[in-house]
Design a protein around this motif. Structure first.
Motif, PDB file in Angstrom:
ATOM      1  N   GLU A  85       0.877  -1.166   0.000  1.00  0.00           N
ATOM      2  CA  GLU A  85       0.000   0.000   0.000  1.00  0.00           C
ATOM      3  C   GLU A  85       0.917   1.218   0.000  1.00  0.00           C
ATOM      4  OE1 GLU A  85      -2.829   0.020   3.188  1.00  0.00           O
ATOM      5  OE2 GLU A  85      -3.529  -2.007   2.715  1.00  0.00           O
ATOM      6  N   THR A  86       0.491   2.305  -0.595  1.00  0.00           N
ATOM      7  CA  THR A  86       1.363   3.484  -0.680  1.00  0.00           C
ATOM      8  C   THR A  86       1.690   4.057   0.689  1.00  0.00           C
ATOM      9  OG1 THR A  86      -0.559   4.901  -1.063  1.00  0.00           O
ATOM     10  CG2 THR A  86       0.665   4.152  -3.015  1.00  0.00           C
ATOM     11  N   THR A  87       0.905   3.754   1.695  1.00  0.00           N
ATOM     12  CA  THR A  87       1.145   4.284   3.044  1.00  0.00           C
ATOM     13  C   THR A  87       2.057   3.381   3.875  1.00  0.00           C
ATOM     14  OG1 THR A  87      -0.865   3.202   3.828  1.00  0.00           O
ATOM     15  CG2 THR A  87      -1.064   5.506   3.104  1.00  0.00           C
ATOM     16  N   CYS A  88       2.516   2.276   3.330  1.00  0.00           N
ATOM     17  CA  CYS A  88       3.333   1.315   4.081  1.00  0.00           C
ATOM     18  C   CYS A  88       4.715   1.888   4.392  1.00  0.00           C
ATOM     19  CB  CYS A  88       3.486   0.020   3.281  1.00  0.00           C
ATOM     20  SG  CYS A  88       4.446  -1.247   4.134  1.00  0.00           S
ATOM     21  N   ALA A  89       5.116   1.768   5.638  1.00  0.00           N
ATOM     22  CA  ALA A  89       6.442   2.236   6.069  1.00  0.00           C
ATOM     23  C   ALA A  89       7.562   1.365   5.517  1.00  0.00           C
ATOM     24  CB  ALA A  89       6.507   2.250   7.593  1.00  0.00           C
ATOM     25  N   HIS A  90       7.233   0.196   4.986  1.00  0.00           N
ATOM     26  CA  HIS A  90       8.233  -0.730   4.461  1.00  0.00           C
ATOM     27  C   HIS A  90       8.302  -0.706   2.938  1.00  0.00           C
ATOM     28  CE1 HIS A  90       8.800  -2.461   8.443  1.00  0.00           C
ATOM     29  NE2 HIS A  90       7.501  -2.284   8.578  1.00  0.00           N
ATOM     30  N   GLY A  91       7.624   0.253   2.329  1.00  0.00           N
ATOM     31  CA  GLY A  91       7.604   0.359   0.869  1.00  0.00           C
ATOM     32  C   GLY A  91       8.925   0.855   0.298  1.00  0.00           C
ATOM     33  N   PRO A  92       9.096   0.712  -1.004  1.00  0.00           N
ATOM     34  CA  PRO A  92      10.335   1.130  -1.654  1.00  0.00           C
ATOM     35  C   PRO A  92      10.432   2.647  -1.780  1.00  0.00           C
ATOM     36  CG  PRO A  92       8.769   0.415  -3.293  1.00  0.00           C
ATOM     37  CD  PRO A  92       8.143   0.144  -1.955  1.00  0.00           C
ATOM     38  N   ASP A  93      11.650   3.109  -2.061  1.00  0.00           N
ATOM     39  CA  ASP A  93      11.849   4.528  -2.343  1.00  0.00           C
ATOM     40  C   ASP A  93      11.021   4.936  -3.557  1.00  0.00           C
ATOM     41  OD1 ASP A  93      13.711   4.970  -0.275  1.00  0.00           O
ATOM     42  OD2 ASP A  93      15.342   4.178  -1.525  1.00  0.00           O
ATOM     43  N   PHE A  94      10.722   6.198  -3.642  1.00  0.00           N
ATOM     44  CA  PHE A  94       9.851   6.726  -4.696  1.00  0.00           C
ATOM     45  C   PHE A  94      10.306   6.308  -6.097  1.00  0.00           C
ATOM     46  CE2 PHE A  94       8.530  10.069  -7.651  1.00  0.00           C
ATOM     47  CZ  PHE A  94       7.160   9.987  -7.492  1.00  0.00           C
ATOM     48  N   TRP A  95      11.597   6.337  -6.363  1.00  0.00           N
ATOM     49  CA  TRP A  95      12.112   6.047  -7.707  1.00  0.00           C
ATOM     50  C   TRP A  95      12.137   4.549  -8.013  1.00  0.00           C
ATOM     51  CZ3 TRP A  95      14.752   8.710  -3.933  1.00  0.00           C
ATOM     52  CH2 TRP A  95      15.674   7.988  -3.218  1.00  0.00           C
ATOM     53  N   ASN A  96      11.849   3.710  -7.018  1.00  0.00           N
ATOM     54  CA  ASN A  96      11.802   2.260  -7.226  1.00  0.00           C
ATOM     55  C   ASN A  96      10.375   1.721  -7.209  1.00  0.00           C
ATOM     56  OD1 ASN A  96      14.580   1.918  -7.411  1.00  0.00           O
ATOM     57  ND2 ASN A  96      14.809   1.783  -5.200  1.00  0.00           N
ATOM     58  N   ARG A  97       9.403   2.591  -7.425  1.00  0.00           N
ATOM     59  CA  ARG A  97       7.993   2.200  -7.360  1.00  0.00           C
ATOM     60  C   ARG A  97       7.359   2.179  -8.745  1.00  0.00           C
ATOM     61  NH1 ARG A  97       5.287   5.494  -2.370  1.00  0.00           N
ATOM     62  NH2 ARG A  97       6.883   4.949  -0.849  1.00  0.00           N
ATOM     63  N   GLN A  98       6.527   1.179  -8.966  1.00  0.00           N
ATOM     64  CA  GLN A  98       5.643   1.137 -10.130  1.00  0.00           C
ATOM     65  C   GLN A  98       4.233   1.271  -9.571  1.00  0.00           C
ATOM     66  OE1 GLN A  98       6.099   0.774 -13.591  1.00  0.00           O
ATOM     67  NE2 GLN A  98       3.911   1.163 -13.574  1.00  0.00           N
ATOM     68  N   ASP A  99       3.518   2.299  -9.984  1.00  0.00           N
ATOM     69  CA  ASP A  99       2.168   2.539  -9.478  1.00  0.00           C
ATOM     70  C   ASP A  99       1.218   1.480 -10.016  1.00  0.00           C
ATOM     71  OD1 ASP A  99       0.110   3.996  -8.145  1.00  0.00           O
ATOM     72  OD2 ASP A  99      -0.486   4.834 -10.085  1.00  0.00           O
ATOM     73  N   LEU A 100       0.395   0.938  -9.138  1.00  0.00           N
ATOM     74  CA  LEU A 100      -0.612  -0.047  -9.531  1.00  0.00           C
ATOM     75  C   LEU A 100      -2.027   0.511  -9.440  1.00  0.00           C
ATOM     76  CD1 LEU A 100       0.843  -3.148  -7.650  1.00  0.00           C
ATOM     77  CD2 LEU A 100       1.092  -2.577 -10.084  1.00  0.00           C
ATOM     78  N   GLY A 101      -2.182   1.669  -8.830  1.00  0.00           N
ATOM     79  CA  GLY A 101      -3.495   2.295  -8.713  1.00  0.00           C
ATOM     80  C   GLY A 101      -4.287   1.778  -7.524  1.00  0.00           C
ATOM     81  N   TRP A 102      -5.567   2.100  -7.511  1.00  0.00           N
ATOM     82  CA  TRP A 102      -6.467   1.746  -6.415  1.00  0.00           C
ATOM     83  C   TRP A 102      -7.001   0.339  -6.634  1.00  0.00           C
ATOM     84  CZ3 TRP A 102      -6.495   5.209  -2.598  1.00  0.00           C
ATOM     85  CH2 TRP A 102      -6.125   6.508  -2.904  1.00  0.00           C
ATOM     86  N   HIS A 103      -7.041  -0.444  -5.563  1.00  0.00           N
ATOM     87  CA  HIS A 103      -7.565  -1.810  -5.630  1.00  0.00           C
ATOM     88  C   HIS A 103      -8.388  -2.097  -4.384  1.00  0.00           C
ATOM     89  CE1 HIS A 103      -5.314  -3.173  -9.163  1.00  0.00           C
ATOM     90  NE2 HIS A 103      -4.429  -2.288  -8.752  1.00  0.00           N
ATOM     91  N   ALA A 104      -9.385  -2.937  -4.541  1.00  0.00           N
ATOM     92  CA  ALA A 104     -10.250  -3.303  -3.424  1.00  0.00           C
ATOM     93  C   ALA A 104      -9.506  -4.119  -2.374  1.00  0.00           C
ATOM     94  CB  ALA A 104     -11.450  -4.089  -3.930  1.00  0.00           C
ATOM     95  N   ASP A 105      -8.502  -4.886  -2.812  1.00  0.00           N
ATOM     96  CA  ASP A 105      -7.737  -5.706  -1.876  1.00  0.00           C
ATOM     97  C   ASP A 105      -6.370  -6.022  -2.471  1.00  0.00           C
ATOM     98  OD1 ASP A 105      -8.120  -7.813  -3.745  1.00  0.00           O
ATOM     99  OD2 ASP A 105      -9.912  -8.483  -2.696  1.00  0.00           O
TER     100      ASP A 105
END
Length: 68
Positions: free
Chosen positions: A20-40
């Motif tokens: 989730e974009t709010t996850c503290a364990h997510g990748p740095d901004f430049w290492n992200r591929q956006d997947l958009g909004w999902h129900a789950d």
């Protein structure tokens, strides 16, 4: 409905982690591929597999989709 991203960099086992974009364990901004909004996380992991066939949910924010 959360917004999801996938890490462009694979882990040592080859998995690209979905977060989730709010996850503290997510990748740095430049290492992200956006997947958009999902129900789950299951829907988000399916979307990530369009880019990376070996995709997996984050243990912290997408635990139902996390595999060991």
């Amino acid at each position: 409905m959360p917004n999801y991203i996938v890490n462009k960099n694979a882990q040592a086992n080859g998995d690209h982690e979905v977060h989730e974009t709010t996850c503290a364990h997510g990748p740095d901004f430049w290492n992200r591929q956006d997947l958009g909004w999902h129900a789950d996380c299951k829907s988000a992991v399916r979307a990530a597999r369009v880019y990376y066939s070996q995709s997996n949910g984050c243990y912290y924010c997408s635990k139902p989709c996390h595999t060991s």
